[in-house]
Design a protein around this motif. Structure first.
Motif, PDB file in Angstrom:
ATOM      1  N   UNK A   1       0.841  -1.202   0.000  1.00 49.36           N
ATOM      2  CA  UNK A   1       0.000   0.000   0.000  1.00 49.36           C
ATOM      3  C   UNK A   1       0.875   1.251   0.000  1.00 49.36           C
ATOM      4  N   UNK A   2       1.958   1.214   0.771  1.00 51.46           N
ATOM      5  CA  UNK A   2       2.898   2.345   0.813  1.00 51.46           C
ATOM      6  C   UNK A   2       3.547   2.550  -0.552  1.00 51.46           C
ATOM      7  N   UNK A   3       3.946   1.454  -1.196  1.00 47.90           N
ATOM      8  CA  UNK A   3       4.540   1.546  -2.537  1.00 47.90           C
ATOM      9  C   UNK A   3       3.524   2.075  -3.545  1.00 47.90           C
ATOM     10  N   UNK A   4       2.286   1.628  -3.421  1.00 52.09           N
ATOM     11  CA  UNK A   4       1.237   2.076  -4.335  1.00 52.09           C
ATOM     12  C   UNK A   4       1.045   3.586  -4.250  1.00 52.09           C
ATOM     13  N   UNK A   5       0.919   4.100  -3.027  1.00 54.88           N
ATOM     14  CA  UNK A   5       0.721   5.543  -2.849  1.00 54.88           C
ATOM     15  C   UNK A   5       1.940   6.333  -3.323  1.00 54.88           C
ATOM     16  N   UNK A   6       3.126   5.819  -3.046  1.00 52.51           N
ATOM     17  CA  UNK A   6       4.354   6.522  -3.432  1.00 52.51           C
ATOM     18  C   UNK A   6       4.506   6.601  -4.946  1.00 52.51           C
ATOM     19  N   UNK A   7       4.368   5.459  -5.613  1.00 49.53           N
ATOM     20  CA  UNK A   7       4.534   5.436  -7.070  1.00 49.53           C
ATOM     21  C   UNK A   7       3.443   6.236  -7.759  1.00 49.53           C
ATOM     22  N   UNK A   8       2.218   6.055  -7.293  1.00 48.84           N
ATOM     23  CA  UNK A   8       1.107   6.793  -7.898  1.00 48.84           C
ATOM     24  C   UNK A   8       1.268   8.294  -7.657  1.00 48.84           C
ATOM     25  N   UNK A   9       1.786   8.664  -6.488  1.00 51.46           N
ATOM     26  CA  UNK A   9       1.997  10.072  -6.176  1.00 51.46           C
ATOM     27  C   UNK A   9       3.042  10.705  -7.076  1.00 51.46           C
ATOM     28  N   UNK A  10       4.146   9.981  -7.319  1.00 55.47           N
ATOM     29  CA  UNK A  10       5.207  10.497  -8.195  1.00 55.47           C
ATOM     30  C   UNK A  10       4.673  10.705  -9.606  1.00 55.47           C
ATOM     31  N   UNK A  11       3.949   9.732 -10.115  1.00 58.22           N
ATOM     32  CA  UNK A  11       3.408   9.833 -11.479  1.00 58.22           C
ATOM     33  C   UNK A  11       2.413  10.987 -11.581  1.00 58.22           C
ATOM     34  N   UNK A  12       1.530  11.109 -10.612  1.00 61.36           N
ATOM     35  CA  UNK A  12       0.536  12.188 -10.623  1.00 61.36           C
ATOM     36  C   UNK A  12       1.214  13.552 -10.594  1.00 61.36           C
TER      37      UNK A  12
END
Length: 336
Positions: free
Chosen positions: A143-154
């Motif tokens: 979940x932490x990786x999901x939020x981090x990667x999605x945040x960088x892309x956004x």
């Protein structure tokens, strides 16, 4: 005499029915796996008047299958030891974005593919490092990786003056239009997955960890190392799959890879996978399940079902299959 014969015949029929029910119960996952595929295939063959297997639609199915198939085979090693990953969509998005920058900088397709694998592997090794180091549930780390990667892309997409897209789409022709390469890749990945999962120490140890981590440790299995290897395999597969994903749209947005997490879980469940992992895990769940889900998506669109309804249908089927698969004794562990 006739009464005795009648009673014996009734007992034989009753015994045969009892054995059949016991066999069905013991092999319900396999039954669901192949019956789902046969049912979906037969239904849409009839509803599409055979167009499901037209040359044009088969090419479409193969292209749609490539991403989900490769991802699901890779994540099978993670799910087999009872862990659940929900970061795959974010990792695919981040990897696709970095590959786009790499290609636009003039790098070759080979270099871009290596970059994709390195980025994806890095995300998944970080995932399992967080889980092991801080003794967290794997799903929390993902979940932490999901939020981090999605945040960088956004952030990158929102602050970019123009859309993030591949400038020279011909560089991705191998992944976008070469069906021979796509089919060969799927066959090779299926064979490698089967060999590693069924016949190597890697697969056997992962399944042992899924059954009982403590018992596996006492039997000489390095549980942490086993998990790291499974995440390494998943990272390699997902990095490779990201090339096929990018080749389908050539553009990266906030929604890139969105929904892949649930598609993987639905595919595994349709394939008869017990999400608690363990010795009952089968690589065929990933192979058959991903094919079934792609046929379902493709068939629903072919017969004119709207995309939002497609998601509803998948959700309903998911709940039905989960009801049959996840009914387990109270002593059985839940997914970790």
């Amino acid at each position: 005499m006739k009464e005795v014969t009648h009673i014996n015949g009734a007992n034989a029929r009753s015994g045969g029915l009892s054995k059949f029910l016991q066999f069905t119960k013991a092999n319900k996952n396999i039954f669901i796996q192949y019956s789902s595929l046969i049912l979906v295939f037969s239904f849409f063959m009839i509803m599409s008047n055979g167009d499901l297997l037209s040359v044009v639609n088969l090419q479409t199915i193969i292209r749609q299958l490539a991403v989900l198939f490769i991802i699901t085979v890779g994540l099978m090693f993670v799910f087999s030891h009872g862990n659940m990953d929900i970061s795959v969509g974010g990792v695919i998005a981040l990897t696709s974005m970095i590959v786009t920058f790499t290609l636009n900088a003039g790098a070759s397709l080979f270099v871009a593919t290596l970059v994709a694998i390195v980025v994806s592997v890095g995300c998944y090794l970080l995932n399992i490092f967080i889980a092991n180091q801080f003794k967290l549930m794997a799903v929390i780390a993902s979940l932490a990786i999901m939020f981090s990667t999605r945040g960088v892309v956004t952030y990158m997409v929102s602050t970019s003056n123009e859309s993030i897209k591949v400038e020279d789409i011909s560089k991705l022709a191998l992944f976008s239009s070469n069906l021979t390469f796509t089919i060969t890749s799927l066959i090779v990945i299926a064979i490698v997955g089967i060999v590693l999962f069924n016949y190597s120490k890697i697969g056997k140890q992962n399944k042992a960890v899924g059954d009982n981590p403590l018992a596996a440790m006492q039997s000489g299995v390095d549980v942490k190392k086993s998990k790291v290897i499974s995440y390494l395999i998943a990272g390699i597969m997902i990095g490779f799959a990201s090339m096929f994903s990018l080749a389908r749209s050539y553009t990266v947005s906030e929604n890139s890879g969105m929904g892949l997490e649930m598609d993987v879980i639905v595919a595994l469940v349709l394939g008869g996978m017990a999400l608690s992992g363990g010795s009952k895990s089968k690589i065929s769940s990933a192979i058959v399940g991903s094919i079934t889900l792609v046929l379902l998506n493709n068939g629903l669109i072919m017969i004119g079902v709207r995309p939002e309804i497609v998601s509803l249908v998948k959700g309903i089927i998911f709940l039905i299959v989960v009801f049959f698969i996840l009914r387990r004794p109270r002593t059985e562990v839940i997914p970790r």
